[in-house]
Design a protein around this motif. Sequence first.
Motif, PDB file in Angstrom:
ATOM      1  N   SER A  85       0.797  -1.379  -0.126  1.00 54.79           N
ATOM      2  CA  SER A  85       0.062  -0.318   0.158  1.00 54.79           C
ATOM      3  C   SER A  85       0.992   1.168  -0.056  1.00 54.79           C
ATOM      4  O   SER A  85       0.497   2.284  -0.520  1.00 54.79           O
ATOM      5  N   SER A  86       2.049   1.489   0.382  1.00 58.72           N
ATOM      6  CA  SER A  86       3.005   2.170   0.352  1.00 58.72           C
ATOM      7  C   SER A  86       4.428   2.014   0.678  1.00 58.72           C
ATOM      8  O   SER A  86       4.609   1.013   1.367  1.00 58.72           O
ATOM      9  N   ALA A 132       8.403  -3.964  -5.758  1.00 59.13           N
ATOM     10  CA  ALA A 132       8.650  -2.675  -6.244  1.00 59.13           C
ATOM     11  C   ALA A 132       9.702  -1.648  -5.748  1.00 59.13           C
ATOM     12  O   ALA A 132      10.307  -2.155  -4.844  1.00 59.13           O
ATOM     13  N   VAL A 155       4.842   2.879  -6.067  1.00 65.03           N
ATOM     14  CA  VAL A 155       4.036   2.813  -5.320  1.00 65.03           C
ATOM     15  C   VAL A 155       3.765   4.336  -4.318  1.00 65.03           C
ATOM     16  O   VAL A 155       4.910   4.619  -4.078  1.00 65.03           O
ATOM     17  N   PRO A 160      -1.733   1.955  -4.704  1.00 68.27           N
ATOM     18  CA  PRO A 160      -0.888   0.684  -3.996  1.00 68.27           C
ATOM     19  C   PRO A 160      -0.535  -0.383  -5.239  1.00 68.27           C
ATOM     20  O   PRO A 160      -0.963  -0.109  -6.494  1.00 68.27           O
ATOM     21  N   CYS A 161       0.003  -1.350  -5.167  1.00 69.45           N
ATOM     22  CA  CYS A 161       0.403  -2.168  -5.970  1.00 69.45           C
ATOM     23  C   CYS A 161       0.462  -3.717  -5.462  1.00 69.45           C
ATOM     24  O   CYS A 161       0.618  -3.979  -4.325  1.00 69.45           O
TER      25      CYS A 161
END
Length: 503
Positions: A85-86, A132, A155, A160-161
């Motif tokens: 998410s981050s 990422a 990200v 998000p990824c």
Amino acid sequence: MRHLIRAEWTKVRTVPGWTIAVLLSVLATIGLGVLTAAGNHSSCGGASTVCPPPPLGPDGTAVDDHFFFVHRALAGDGSITVRLSSMTGQRRLPDATPGVRRVASGLVPWAKAGIMVKDGTRPGASYAALMATGTHGVRLQYDFSHDVPGSASRVGAGTPCWLRLVRTGRHLTGYESADGHRWTRVGTASLPGLPTRVQIGLFAASPGALRVARADLGGSVETISFSSTTARFDHVGLDGTATGGWHRTDVGATVDPDGSVHHPGSARWSAGRYTVTGVGDIAPRVDGMTVEKTLSGLLVGLLIVIVVAAGFVAAEYRTGLVRTTLTTDPRRGRVLGAKAVVLAGTAFVAGLAATAATLPIGTHVLRANRNTVLPVDTLSVLRIVVGTGLLVALIAVLVLALATLLRRASAAIAAGVALVLVPRILATTSVLPDSAAQWVLRLTPAAGFAIQQSIPTYRQVTAHLVPQAGYYPLPPWAGLAVTAGYAAVALLLAVVVLRRRDA
């Protein structure tokens, strides 16, 4: 042609000065190379301190393997799916005031966070990771030297990824998604030695923050400072036969003398959300002593070969012997070709012998001085030895052609030094800007020195990979091909000119 080659070889071996000069080139390469190696000592501490050897990857390559790993044991096939998410980061800035630490927010380009399958937690163990990065998008990396690019997604807040890594036997396939529903395959890694039982989980790593500044004389100076990456994961799903609970391991962390971990990572979880902070890198190691450092004496050896090559033709012009040679066989192209064959063969043997002797002796001396020498596979060593012999031979032919065109040994020597040695020296010392140095080693006969680069130019590492650090802009054989092209064109021009003018 055979009788011409025999005649030219007779000239080489019956002129004592040329034979002695060739032997001196070999001895100079060996002697100066070993002397340089003897002057390099470990910088890890006192005289009794040995730099700790770097971990080795599955193929014997020296690697960096330091990251924070939250993992569980997985037996057999399975998969892990997460939403990243981050990603946030911090990096150390130079102190404006001595003793006052400055820190800035932001990710370094190769900051990494994602999911991994690894053969245990030993540094250097086989692995595959889907991640990422700070600025290089999504990547599938495995066994340190392999890097497969995915999308360019970053990200951030609101972006998000989703990542998924699936194990099927020794094959691991990575997928990415923007929403967790539509998945795109990034690539598949094949890990031949992967055991049935592995560790699977989440990780974060952050190589040092690289800063490159112009040096006073040209070139550049690099500094690397501490950085960290913090990744937040949720929607963690694990399929397969997982045993035990989640474990936290600071893989490859440095332990200080007092027993504490130097720059430790961390992990915490709450209500299905996992926050992992890591430092370090997972990549091939490129900083350290390389075997080609022992070949510093080759420049002096080459200078002697250049003098011999120039004299091989110019001496006949000076004494008038060239008329006798061309009277014996008026086919001037064949005469020059025979000279080139004999000179190239002699120079090749000299370069081959000098390199074959210098590499093992110099490397032994470096290790005796407690230096850590980055390991090189046998094929790379053979390429350096044979390639350096070919480089010396090509430079000799180039100077032979220049001497034929210019008719004067002094002019040919000056031209050979200006075309080969001067570009090499300027490009690999703090004289030229990095971009200019790279162009010099693309466009001049000095490009052939790339054949000596033992450690590949990995793009996925945090390092300033420039000629000053021993990294060439062209691959080894491509660089040698540039030198071969110069030698071939110069020899062709020499044949044309020799045919059109009086002896």
